[in-house]
Design a protein around this motif. Structure first.
Motif, short mmCIF file in Angstrom:
data_model
loop_
_atom_site.label_atom_id
_atom_site.label_comp_id
_atom_site.label_asym_id
_atom_site.label_seq_id
_atom_site.Cartn_x
_atom_site.Cartn_y
_atom_site.Cartn_z
N ILE B 165 0.65 -1.32 -0.03
CA ILE B 165 -0.17 -0.16 0.44
C ILE B 165 0.44 1.23 0.10
O ILE B 165 0.64 1.72 -1.21
N THR B 168 2.36 1.65 -3.07
CA THR B 168 1.64 2.20 -4.51
C THR B 168 1.66 2.84 -4.53
O THR B 168 1.10 4.26 -5.63
N LEU B 239 -6.76 4.66 6.47
CA LEU B 239 -6.81 3.57 5.35
C LEU B 239 -6.74 2.30 6.40
O LEU B 239 -5.79 2.43 6.40
N PRO B 241 -7.96 -1.01 6.58
CA PRO B 241 -8.86 -2.08 6.44
C PRO B 241 -8.29 -3.68 7.65
O PRO B 241 -8.73 -2.95 8.17
N GLU B 278 -12.03 3.95 1.75
CA GLU B 278 -12.63 3.36 2.35
C GLU B 278 -11.99 2.25 1.86
O GLU B 278 -10.76 1.85 1.68
N GLY B 279 -10.46 2.91 0.85
CA GLY B 279 -10.24 1.59 0.05
C GLY B 279 -8.90 2.42 -0.67
O GLY B 279 -8.68 3.64 -0.53
N ILE B 280 -8.20 1.82 -1.89
CA ILE B 280 -7.12 2.10 -1.70
C ILE B 280 -7.01 3.80 -2.72
O ILE B 280 -6.38 4.50 -2.87
N ALA B 281 -7.63 3.50 -3.41
CA ALA B 281 -7.93 4.87 -4.68
C ALA B 281 -8.09 6.08 -3.66
O ALA B 281 -7.46 6.97 -4.17
#
Lengths: 446, 446
Positions: B165, B168, B239, B241, B278-281
Motif C-alpha cells: 500500500i 502503491t 486507511l 482495512p 474506504e479503499g486504496i484509490a
C-alpha cells in the motif's frame, strides 16, 4: 431503415472525405484528418476545403462534388448551416454514411435544421452518425475518424452518447493492451442509435462485449427487445448517467434526452441481464472482465497475494458484495505447506509474503487449482514480480476456472507485465477493490 | 522512547549498511541495495555479505563490525535467526536506526526472537522500523531503502502497515508529479509505530498531509491523543482495512493486529477529524487533495466541462454526496453569453462543448470566478486540450477558492498536462467521480 449491411459499409468504407478539413492544428478539422491519416487508413482520403489546395500533404478539393469518384463515408466538420448542402452532395456521391461531428442542431434548439439534414439522409439511405458527435473509430478498418488517435484492435464494442466517455474507454483499452472493435459516438443520435448498433455488434464476430453509454432511450419497448436479442449473443454493460435529480437535469440540457425514471431503467437492466455500471471506471472494468472471462460456476473466491494488506482490502470488498472467501481444506493446506516457505500464511487470502517470486506463485497456484475449494481466483501481485504474466498464462492453460489479477506497487515491472496479462486474456486491475467489483459484475451475468 | 531527534537521524542518516546485500538480482538484498544506489544516496553505502568482496561495484564487508566507521542506519535482510547478532553489531557501531525487512518473527509465532531483537534495540536506543516490513523511502535524503525505486519529493508523508500500500501510494504520487516526503513501512511495528511517526511528521515542515495505513492500533487512548495533536498541524487520512468480518480475519492473520470494533474506530475518526478512506484509490485521492488545497467555505460547486456526459457523471456524484450544483445567476449567464459561442450550455455544469480550447476555458473561468455563485470549481477536460495546465494556473492565481480538475479522453495531451497541473498545486483526477469524492473528503475536514 439502417440495416447491418449499410452500417458494415460505413465501418468498412473504402474511401473517406473530410468536409471541413483544416490546416490549423487547433481545429477539429485538422485533428480528425490527421488521425485518419496517422491511424493508417488504407483507402483514399479526400480533404474538402475551398480555401486549400493541399492539407497534410494530401490534395484538397473545394467540395464533395469535385471528388473524382463516389465516396463511401463523409465526415462533416463544417458549421451547422452548411450541413444540408454537404448532405445533398454526399447523396450525389452515393455516400453510405455521414459522420456529422458539427454541433448546432437540436441540442441548441435548431430542430428544423436537424430535420432537414435527416430528411436528405433518409431519402438517400445515408446512415447518419450524430450530429453533434465525436466521430467513429473502427480499428478493423484502421479508421480513426475521431480524437484522440487510438488504434488498438480488440473485442470491446464501445457505443457512447458522450464522445469523451467513448474516447476514455478506448484510451484505457489501448493502454491496457486489450483494444476495442469500435467507438461510435452517438451525439444527438438522429440517425444511427443504440438500437441499430446493438443489432450490428450483436452479430459482429470480432465483438465479445458491448459497452453502451446512453443518456436516454428513444423507444423503451424496442430497446428491451433489442437488448434481449444482443444479450443472447454478447455481454452488454450499460452506463446511463443521470441517476440523480441533478444528473438528470444535466442530461436534459446535454442531449435533450428524456431520462425517464432511473428505477425503471434499473429494473429493465435486472430483468434483461444488462450489467449496469455506476461510473466510468466501473463501466470500463465491467466491460473488460465480461469481454475476457466466462461467468464462474459459483461465488467462492480464492485470493493469492504477495501483499497481506492488499489481501485484506480484497476480503473487505468481497464481504461487501457477498462473494465467499472460504478457507482452503486441510489437504490443500498440507499440499501448500510442502511447496511454500514457512513465513507464508496458508489461508484465504493465501499470503506468499513480500519476497515472493513468479516461481512461488506458480508453486502455490498449481496446488490451489487442483482443489475444489474455489470457483475463481484473484491473484494479487503487490511487488515488482518479474515474469508474472508468463507464469499466470501457464496456470490459465491448466484450469477452466476464471483467473483475475490485481497488480500494484510494482513500479516498472508492473508497467511491463500488466498489458501482457490483459492481452493474454487475464484481466488485471489496478487495485484489489476494483478487481473484486469487476468479479461481482461477472457474477451478476445471467 | 523513540524521539523525533532519533527519527530525524534515521531519515537523515549520513551512511547506511545493507546487511544481507546480494549479487542475485532476484533477491531483496540486491533490489534494496541497488535502489539505495540508483536513488542517489549521497553518503557511504556498505553492503554486508561474508560471501562477496564487491556488490554492484561497491566494496562489500563480511560483517558490520568490519566497517571502518560508525554507521547511522542499518538495513537488515538476513534470515530472522541471524538478526539478534546483527543488532548487537549495530549497537557496537552506534547505529541510530535499524530497518528490519526480514520476516519470520511475531507474524509467524516467533515472539521470543522478536523480543530478543527489541531488547537489544531498546538497550541501545536503536529505532527499529519493522521487523517484517518493506523498508523506508525518504526522498529529502535520497534514501530509497525499499522497492520499487521511487524518488519524487513532495508533501505527502506515507506511513503504511502494508509495504504494498505504501509503495502503491508513492508510485501514484510520483506518476502524478506530486511526490512524497516519506514512505515508512510499519510491518510488525515493534519499535517505531504510528504514534512516533504521527509525532514526527506533525512537526515536519515539508509535510502537509499524513497518509496513515494501519491494521490496528497498539494503544487506543494514546492514538487518539496523538491524532488530535497531529490534526492541529496537518491533515491526516487513514486507511484501515479489516472493516468487514472477513477482512478482520485476514488482518488478524497478517499482522496479528487486534482490529477492535470497526464502528468504534469510525467514531474516533469522526470525533477527531481523521478522514477515513474506504479503499486504496480513495486513500490516495483524499491525501492528494488534502495535501494541496484548503477546505472551501461552503459546498456549492461549479462544474466547467468540455464534455456534457462527464458533467452529468459529476452532477450524479455530487448529488450522491450532498454537494450543491446550483445554476449560475442571471448576471453570470449574461457575462458568459458575451464571451462564449452559442453552442455552449450556460448552466451548471457549464458545457463548453467538444471543440473547446484552453482559450475558451479561460474566457469562461474568468467570468465564473468573479461571481459568488460557488465555493469551489471542478474543471473537466474531456478532450485533448493543449495548454490546459498553464491556463488553469493563471486562473488559480486570481481566486482564493479551491480548483480541482478531471482530465479524461485526452490521449497524449492528457499525459503531458496532468503532471503539470498536479505539480502546480491543482489536483487532477482521472474521472469526474473521483474528483467529486475527493472534494467530499476535503469538505469533511474539520
Amino acid at each position: 431503415m439502417i440495416t447491418r449491411e449499410i452500417l458494415a459499409s460505413v465501418f468498412l468504407a473504402k474511401n473517406v472525405a473530410v468536409v471541413g478539413a483544416s490546416e490549423n492544428p487547433d481545429k477539429t478539422g485538422y485533428q480528425v484528418l490527421s488521425n485518419i491519416i496517422d491511424g493508417g487508413f488504407r483507402g483514399e482520403i479526400y480533404p474538402i476545403n475551398p480555401r486549400s489546395n493541399e492539407i497534410l500533404g494530401i490534395r484538397c478539393y473545394s467540395e464533395l462534388l469535385a471528388v473524382p469518384e463516389d465516396i463511401d463515408l463523409v465526415v462533416v466538420i463544417v458549421p451547422a448551416k452548411f450541413v444540408p448542402d454537404v448532405m445533398r452532395q454526399a447523396a450525389e456521391k452515393h455516400a453510405k454514411g455521414a459522420v456529422i461531428i458539427s454541433g448546432g442542431f437540436r441540442e441548441i434548439g435548431n430542430i428544423e435544421l436537424e430535420q432537414e439534414v435527416m430528411q436528405i439522409a433518409n431519402d438517400n439511405s445515408i446512415a447518419v452518425i450524430g450530429p453533434n458527435c465525436q466521430g467513429i473509430n473502427y480499428p478493423p478498418n484502421h479508421l480513426c475518424a475521431t480524437w484522440p488517435l487510438l488504434t488498438s484492435q480488440g473485442a470491446m464494442a464501445i457505443i457512447a452518447q458522450s464522445g469523451t466517455i467513448g474516447a476514455t474507454m478506448a484510451g484505457w483499452a489501448e493502454e491496457d493492451g486489450i483494444g476495442f472493435t469500435s467507438v461510435v459516438a452517438l451525439g444527438n443520435k438522429s440517425g444511427v442509435g443504440e438500437i441499430e448498433l446493438l443489432d450490428y455488434f450483436a452479430e459482429d464476430p470480432a465483438t465479445r462485449v458491448i459497452a453502451l453509454n446512453i443518456e436516454g432511450v428513444n423507444d423503451g419497448a424496442q430497446f428491451i427487445t433489442m437488448a434481449k436479442r444482443a444479450l443472447a449473443k454478447k455481454s452488454v454493460v450499460v452506463l446511463k448517467p443521470g441517476r440523480t435529480a441533478k444528473g438528470a437535469e444535466a442530461a436534459a440540457s446535454h442531449t435533450k434526452s428524456i431520462a425517464g425514471s432511473d428505477q425503471v431503467f434499473d429494473a429493465v437492466c435486472r430483468q434483461t441481464g444488462l450489467i449496469r455500471a455506476e461510473g466510468i471506471a466501473e463501466f470500463y472494468d465491467y466491460a473488460k472482465i465480461l469481454g475476457l472471462l466466462q461467468k464462474p460456476a459459483g461465488n467462492r473466491l480464492m485470493v493469492i497475494t504477495s501483499s497481506g494488506g492488499s489481501g485484506i482490502l480484497a476480503a473487505d470488498t468481497a464481504d461487501d458484495l457477498g462473494i465467499r472467501i472460504d478457507k482452503p481444506d486441510g489437504a490443500t493446506i498440507d499440499a501448500l505447506r510442502a511447496v511454500l516457505p514457512n513465513q507464508c500464511v496458508l489461508s484465504n487470502p493465501l499470503d506468499l509474503t513480500g519476497d515472493a517470486t513468479a516461481r512461488r506463485y506458480l508453486d502455490a497456484l498449481e496446488v490451489v487449482i487442483q482443489s475444489d475449494d474455489a470457483d475463481a481466483y484473484l491473484v494479487i501481485f503487490g511487488d515488482p514480480i518479474e515474469n508474472a504474466a508468463q507464469m499466470l498464462q501457464s496456470i490459465r492453460n491448466k484450469t477452466e476456472k476464471p483467473i483475475i489479477a490485481a497488480f500494484l506497487g510494482g513500479g516498472e515491472v508492473e508497467k511491463r507485465e500488466v498489458p501482457l496479462m490483459n492481452a493474454a486474456g487475464i484481466p488485471v486491475f489496478p487495485t484489489p477493490e476494483r478487481a473484486i467489483r469487476a468479479l461481482g459484475a461477472l457474477l451478476r451475468k445471467k
